[in-house]
Design a protein around this motif. Structure first.
Motif, PDB file in Angstrom:
ATOM      1  N   HIS A   1       0.815  -1.217   0.000  1.00 49.64           N
ATOM      2  CA  HIS A   1       0.000   0.000   0.000  1.00 49.64           C
ATOM      3  C   HIS A   1       0.852   1.271   0.000  1.00 49.64           C
ATOM      4  O   HIS A   1       0.318   2.362  -0.114  1.00 49.64           O
ATOM      5  N   HIS A   2       2.142   1.125   0.163  1.00 47.98           N
ATOM      6  CA  HIS A   2       3.042   2.278   0.170  1.00 47.98           C
ATOM      7  C   HIS A   2       4.220   2.031  -0.769  1.00 47.98           C
ATOM      8  O   HIS A   2       5.377   2.114  -0.387  1.00 47.98           O
TER       9      HIS A   2
ATOM     10  N   SER B   1       7.317  -0.406  -0.101  1.00 45.33           N
ATOM     11  CA  SER B   1       8.427   0.012   0.743  1.00 45.33           C
ATOM     12  C   SER B   1       8.802  -1.113   1.702  1.00 45.33           C
ATOM     13  O   SER B   1       7.971  -1.955   2.071  1.00 45.33           O
TER      14      SER B   1
END
Length: 206
Positions: free
Chosen positions: A156-157, A160
């Motif tokens: 979702h990022h 990362s």
């Protein structure tokens, strides 16, 4: 594929099959309900002497070729939102954005030959990568390899890096073909093969 096929994975909606092999390629196949030519197809007995007596149940056609790995592809996994993760003995985890999450079909940007969308090399593996798995919700991706490290990535990022788990596989053998992992249905834990002298598996709780 022109060499051994190591892994076959259905997409979550069952519309596509992904295959990876020693030829470094990942092939995406889709069902061809009206039959296909033998070119780039499988699931058909048309090229065998038993074709007349053993007709195919289904026929699948190769629709996309993914090029990005430089060595054998050992594992694949689809996310619920249409990402495909691949693991290879080239030490890399590669992400491919293939399906439109709103339709479940190949995204508009998809071409017949595609390069990587994202290569997870920062804080990544230092040896052969032999397993990848998305959690049931598609939030986290885990990868594992011969360096005996389990990496956790946040889908979702931008995928990362979240965590490197180093204590689960202490003492595990590196003489295994795969380190494929499996999430619990509720996403509370993931199991990984430890490959010690006796059959066993270790568990990681996120």
């Amino acid at each position: 594929h022109t060499k051994s096929v190591n892994v076959v994975r259905w997409s979550k909606n069952g519309k596509y099959l992904a295959t990876g092999g020693d030829d470094t390629y990942i092939l995406i196949h889709r069902w061809a309900p009206h039959g296909v030519s033998n070119q780039g197809a499988f699931g058909t007995a048309a090229t065998t002497s038993k074709a007349a007596n053993h007709p195919s149940i289904e026929a699948w056609q190769t629709c996309v070729t993914l090029q990005g790995h430089s060595m054998d592809v050992l594992d694949l996994d689809w996310s619920p939102t249409g990402w495909l993760a691949s693991a290879s003995v080239d030490n890399h985890v590669i992400l491919w954005q293939l399906l439109d999450p709103s339709t479940g079909l190949l995204a508009a940007h998809t071409s017949r030959i595609m390069g990587p969308t994202l290569i997870l090399s920062q804080q990544g593996h230092t040896s052969f990568v032999k397993g990848v798995a998305f959690d049931p919700m598609g939030r986290y991706l885990v990868s594992c390899g011969d360096d005996k490290v389990i990496h956790v990535w946040d889908a979702h990022h931008g995928f990362s890096h979240v965590q490197a788990v180093t204590d689960v596989l202490v003492g595990a053998s590196d003489k295994v073909m795969f380190r494929r992992m499996s999430w619990a249905p509720d996403g509370s834990a993931v199991s990984v093969i430890s490959a010690r002298d006796k059959a066993s598996a270790n568990y990681l709780t996120p």
